[in-house]
Design an enzyme around this catalytic site. Sequence first.
Site, short mmCIF file in Angstrom:
data_model
loop_
_atom_site.label_atom_id
_atom_site.label_comp_id
_atom_site.label_asym_id
_atom_site.label_seq_id
_atom_site.Cartn_x
_atom_site.Cartn_y
_atom_site.Cartn_z
N ARG A 74 0.83 -1.22 0.00
CA ARG A 74 0.00 0.00 0.00
C ARG A 74 0.86 1.26 0.00
O ARG A 74 0.40 2.34 -0.40
CB ARG A 74 -0.91 -0.01 1.23
CG ARG A 74 -1.97 -1.09 1.21
CD ARG A 74 -3.15 -0.71 0.36
NE ARG A 74 -3.95 -1.87 0.00
CZ ARG A 74 -4.98 -1.84 -0.85
NH1 ARG A 74 -5.34 -0.70 -1.41
NH2 ARG A 74 -5.64 -2.94 -1.13
N HIS A 78 -12.59 0.59 6.15
CA HIS A 78 -11.21 1.07 6.19
C HIS A 78 -11.12 2.54 5.84
O HIS A 78 -10.17 3.23 6.26
CB HIS A 78 -10.31 0.22 5.28
CG HIS A 78 -10.41 0.54 3.83
ND1 HIS A 78 -11.25 -0.10 2.96
CD2 HIS A 78 -9.75 1.47 3.08
CE1 HIS A 78 -11.11 0.39 1.75
NE2 HIS A 78 -10.21 1.35 1.79
N ARG A 91 -13.48 12.67 -23.61
CA ARG A 91 -13.68 12.85 -25.04
C ARG A 91 -14.42 11.63 -25.61
O ARG A 91 -14.12 10.49 -25.23
CB ARG A 91 -12.32 13.03 -25.71
CG ARG A 91 -12.36 13.14 -27.22
CD ARG A 91 -12.94 14.45 -27.73
NE ARG A 91 -13.06 14.40 -29.16
CZ ARG A 91 -12.07 14.67 -30.00
NH1 ARG A 91 -10.88 15.02 -29.55
NH2 ARG A 91 -12.26 14.59 -31.32
N ASN A 133 -11.40 3.12 -24.80
CA ASN A 133 -10.32 3.10 -23.81
C ASN A 133 -10.88 2.98 -22.40
O ASN A 133 -10.31 2.30 -21.54
CB ASN A 133 -9.46 4.35 -23.93
CG ASN A 133 -8.21 4.30 -23.03
OD1 ASN A 133 -7.57 3.27 -22.89
ND2 ASN A 133 -7.89 5.42 -22.42
N LYS A 143 -8.03 -19.13 -7.32
CA LYS A 143 -8.47 -20.18 -6.41
C LYS A 143 -7.52 -20.36 -5.23
O LYS A 143 -7.94 -20.36 -4.07
CB LYS A 143 -8.62 -21.50 -7.17
CG LYS A 143 -9.09 -22.67 -6.30
CD LYS A 143 -9.29 -23.93 -7.13
CE LYS A 143 -7.97 -24.49 -7.64
NZ LYS A 143 -8.16 -25.80 -8.31
#
Length: 487
Positions: free
Chosen positions: A89, A155, A275, A281, A300
């Site tokens: 993180r 969190h 745009r 995209n 898994k």
Amino acid sequence: MTKIKNSGIFLNRMFTSSSLSYYEKPAQFPLPVISHPRALLIFNDPIHGHIEMHPLFVKIIDTPHFQRLRNIKQLGGGYFVYPGASHNRFEHSIGVCHLAGKLIKTLQERQPDLGIDDKDVLCVQIAGLCHDLGHGPFSHLFQEFMEEIKPDWRHEDQSVKMFNHLISQHGIEEEMKNQYHLNDSDLTFIRELIRGPDRKSESGGSSTDSESEYKGRPKKKAFLYEIVANHKTGIDVDKMDYLSRDCHHLGLKSNFDHGRYLMFARVCDNEICMRDKEARNMYELFHTRNLLHHCACQHKAKNLVERMILDVLRIADAADFKVGGTMKISDAFKEETAYLLLTDDILHQIWRSTAENLRDARDIINRIFTRKLYRSIQIKTFPNTVSKNSFTEKLEKLARELQTVTAVDLDVMVFSLDYGMREVDPIKLLRFYSKEEPLEKIELKEEEVSFLLPRQFTETKVMLFCRKEEAPAIGQETLEQFWKLPG
């Protein structure tokens, strides 16, 4: 190699995390909010290259609260499956800060009529930097652990709590106000960006996108709340950084180009729009997210490892294991000083313990280390949302039929795969603009984008697994009966 900055000599300091390094360079003027002679720092990030960091950000980074993020894996138990998933993180938060700055500065330069000032820039980047301060061990796995004990724990709320403690304990709040002229409204704005505008307490409440709920900035600047965590469309710099970073470390290909998003983003009618030619995209962003979840987040073996870690935390908490010898795992969120000690290292702390009531927890950890994981029996895909409660009675019945296992040995994991907005096509929530009418917000019709687009945007996977080292043999007919749900 360390060179002390003196009379033009630079200081090189190397991070050990993901080859992320930084060094100082003379300040370029103007710095956000106040021009001053302190140095900008340049971070060499494997995703974004060389990025500049404001001295205030570096002061936040150089605290125990932020350094704690070095020890929280971005992908939780994924590191036990993917050797490259070692990123944390820590570097993700720096990346979000960087992208937030690029986006808001682009809007500031190209659309001066929006009235974006330097304090807006500083606040948005601070929020990007601090948005994950509240994550617990193994990231989202800890959220699941806490929800079993305290269902309204989030969190994001904990991030605000840790942010408040960080700036008060290290003199940063005073510096924010005295040197950078941030006031109480600015600090409220930062907290709203991290947590959401209408959280009523540190431990509960649901966020909303109603502009009337925002207090840190006026309605005319509501678009600023879409940069770090966009609750309207799910398109934000947080997602852009973790997609690029996760794919990089996992060896997956991401076809989404966040550089093009930053280039073409503009505000129309108080909303960040894209745009029209960039619609494909934007679909790639959510396609990449789905790919990442399918290949890595819901892998898994990764899910089985995390289920074992979750069982370890449950056992340790029930056995009154203390974080830093002070508070139970499930109570650590109440005290910031205790929460500072709560990282992925909790697994090794439990493993190193000699308490008799932690023997079962240590046995599970040893199974993780020796790759004797829980056993997956079968995974079933459903086109709609399925609750774990739907299988409670079925698990008990299956255990009675098999006789070789108990209802505790058998369990199910339920996880959803979607495009980030559950069953909704997120692109339908995004607004666009055209080259001819750059100030007019428009909604694209499906035929204006492509006929080769997904028709469904969510599915639910359910894994039937066994906690024993060897899964029981179950006939196909029995499994088919197990998966049949009412309606």
